[in-house]
Enzyme design. Structure first.
Site, PDB file in Angstrom:
ATOM      1  N   HIS A  33       1.607  39.531  -8.470  1.00 39.22           N
ATOM      2  CA  HIS A  33       0.447  40.592  -7.720  1.00 39.22           C
ATOM      3  C   HIS A  33       0.508  41.612  -8.904  1.00 39.22           C
ATOM      4  CE1 HIS A  33      -1.604  42.302  -4.920  1.00 39.22           C
ATOM      5  NE2 HIS A  33      -0.833  42.689  -3.676  1.00 39.22           N
ATOM      6  N   ARG A  61      -3.652  52.250  -5.084  1.00 39.77           N
ATOM      7  CA  ARG A  61      -4.165  50.787  -5.284  1.00 39.77           C
ATOM      8  C   ARG A  61      -5.775  51.007  -5.682  1.00 39.77           C
ATOM      9  NH1 ARG A  61      -2.475  46.088  -2.995  1.00 39.77           N
ATOM     10  NH2 ARG A  61      -4.130  45.360  -4.389  1.00 39.77           N
ATOM     11  N   ARG A 104      -8.461  36.506  -4.715  1.00 40.72           N
ATOM     12  CA  ARG A 104      -6.894  36.573  -3.830  1.00 40.72           C
ATOM     13  C   ARG A 104      -6.828  35.222  -3.440  1.00 40.72           C
ATOM     14  NH1 ARG A 104      -3.967  40.911  -1.357  1.00 40.72           N
ATOM     15  NH2 ARG A 104      -2.863  40.367   0.449  1.00 40.72           N
ATOM     16  N   ASP A 130       9.657  44.417   0.329  1.00 38.83           N
ATOM     17  CA  ASP A 130       8.381  43.780   0.736  1.00 38.83           C
ATOM     18  C   ASP A 130       8.658  42.995   1.943  1.00 38.83           C
ATOM     19  OD1 ASP A 130       5.549  42.883   0.482  1.00 38.83           O
ATOM     20  OD2 ASP A 130       6.126  41.531  -1.091  1.00 38.83           O
ATOM     21  N   GLN A 187      -1.026  45.268  -7.847  1.00 39.36           N
ATOM     22  CA  GLN A 187       0.063  46.142  -6.933  1.00 39.36           C
ATOM     23  C   GLN A 187       0.973  46.711  -7.792  1.00 39.36           C
ATOM     24  OE1 GLN A 187       0.406  46.672  -3.544  1.00 39.36           O
ATOM     25  NE2 GLN A 187       1.600  48.257  -4.305  1.00 39.36           N
ATOM     26  N   CYS A 196       4.823  47.704  -0.672  1.00 42.56           N
ATOM     27  CA  CYS A 196       3.347  47.541  -0.953  1.00 42.56           C
ATOM     28  C   CYS A 196       2.359  47.446   0.456  1.00 42.56           C
ATOM     29  CB  CYS A 196       3.139  46.135  -1.836  1.00 42.56           C
ATOM     30  SG  CYS A 196       3.637  44.600  -0.937  1.00 42.56           S
TER      31      CYS A 196
END
Length: 354
Positions: free
Chosen positions: A168, A330, A141, A263, A171, A303
């Site tokens: 991402h 997830r 990450r 988001d 996700q 998310c």
């Protein structure tokens, strides 16, 4: 006994030229899936075909059914270790990966920039090579996609994008599993993205059309997705016969949509832009008024973490909100990614209709 016999007869696993070939037979309608992901990286969904994305969703559904609902123990990662490099803090990415890998019998190793010499006292190249000798995969990450690309180039083990400034992907796989569970299919759904042209949106644009989903995108001026991403998404839309709408009007984007998505407007590293961004995104909050323009079966995704200016409480905590199911997924989807990249696992669950 009859049920088990049917399951046994319905799935045949073959090996041909080192490839993993799964044939799943239905009475009168034999289907065949030839997907081989073992040893691959997952840096962006741009690099994955429609069948490969569907395979990840199939494996996720299978693992969720077998482990969560049937209580089976599947030590598919026994004897394996995972390096988890985190330049950015996280709740869902860390917990889903760490607990998921452990549930599968593996050993996750959480590493921050305070724990290793990532690109400071030791180059990314050296880090990639060292970890390749000690672990079986790396989930990273990071701030820069270019760092992931370099890790993938220098490592001899699979690299998984846990989030970067560009994408991402893990996700979005969780989002698609959530929609598959809710609607029973993905093909034909219309997703409406209302918010920032960020890494999460980029991953949707790299994949939605491949699964037959239409995409409406509303972003303020100067906050659009990268031009190169748009061009690729336009190509996919044409290739797969889906609709791609780009607008600055949230209500236009919400019109007829099955799924409303947003988001955070202010990602980690953008805190100094907060005042400017809040001003630019006025009118982009998703509310019940926004939902009136959507399809009658609309749902909401985010998310997380969520802030009230992005979506009001009536939507976020409503029965139409799938955000907590999305968060749990997830775990099942990152488990599916790790199992698919590290083993020759064959799902037992009948392949879903996408």
């Amino acid at each position: 006994m009859l049920f088990n016999l049917r399951n046994l007869l319905s799935t045949v696993v073959l090996r041909k030229n080192g490839q993993h070939l799964l044939r799943h037979f239905q009475p009168g309608k034999p289907t065949q899936t030839n997907v081989h992901l073992k040893g691959r990286d997952l840096l962006t969904l741009q690099n994955y075909t429609a069948e490969e994305i569907k395979y990840l969703l199939w494996v996720a559904s299978d693992l969720k059914q077998r482990i969560k609902h049937k209580g089976e123990y599947l030590p598919l990662m026994q004897g394996k270790s995972l390096a988890m490099i985190f330049e950015k803090r996280s709740t869902r990415t860390r917990l889903s990966t760490e607990t998921g890998f452990a549930v599968l019998g593996g050993h996750p190793c959480f590493l921050t920039t305070q724990d290793i010499h990532l690109g400071i006292n030791e180059s990314l190249t050296d880090t990639a090579r060292v970890l390749s000798g000690m672990t079986d995969a790396i989930l990273a990450r990071v701030y820069k996609q270019s760092d992931l690309d370099l890790l993938a180039k220098e490592a001899s083990i699979p690299i998984i994008n846990g989030l970067s400034d560009s994408y991402h992907p893990i996700q979005i796989v969780a989002d698609y599993l959530t929609l598959q569970e809710h609607y029973g299919h993905l093909n034909g759904l219309t997703i409406s993205w209302i918010g920032d042209g960020n890494n999460v949106l980029n991953s949707i644009m790299m994949s939605a059309a491949k699964l037959g989903m239409h995409l409406h995108v509303a972003t303020p001026k100067s906050f659009e997705p990268d031009y190169r991403i748009i061009k690729i998404a336009e190509q996919y839309s044409k290739e797969y016969g889906t609709k791609l709408l780009l607008t600055t009007d949230p209500l236009e984007a919400a019109s007829g949509a099955n799924v409303l998505v947003t988001d955070t407007w202010i990602s980690m590293g953008q805190e100094q832009e907060k005042i400017e961004r809040l001003r630019a995104f006025q009118g982009y909050q998703i509310t019940m008024q926004t939902a009136k323009a959507a399809a009658s079966d609309w749902t909401f995704l985010h998310c997380l973490p969520r802030k009230p200016e992005e979506v009001d409480d009536r939507v976020f905590y409503s029965s139409r909100s799938l955000v907590f199911q999305e968060a749990e997924n997830r775990k099942w989807t990152i488990m599916a990614v790790m199992v698919s990249l590290l083993t020759d696992y064959s799902p037992q669950l009948q392949k879903p209709t996408f």
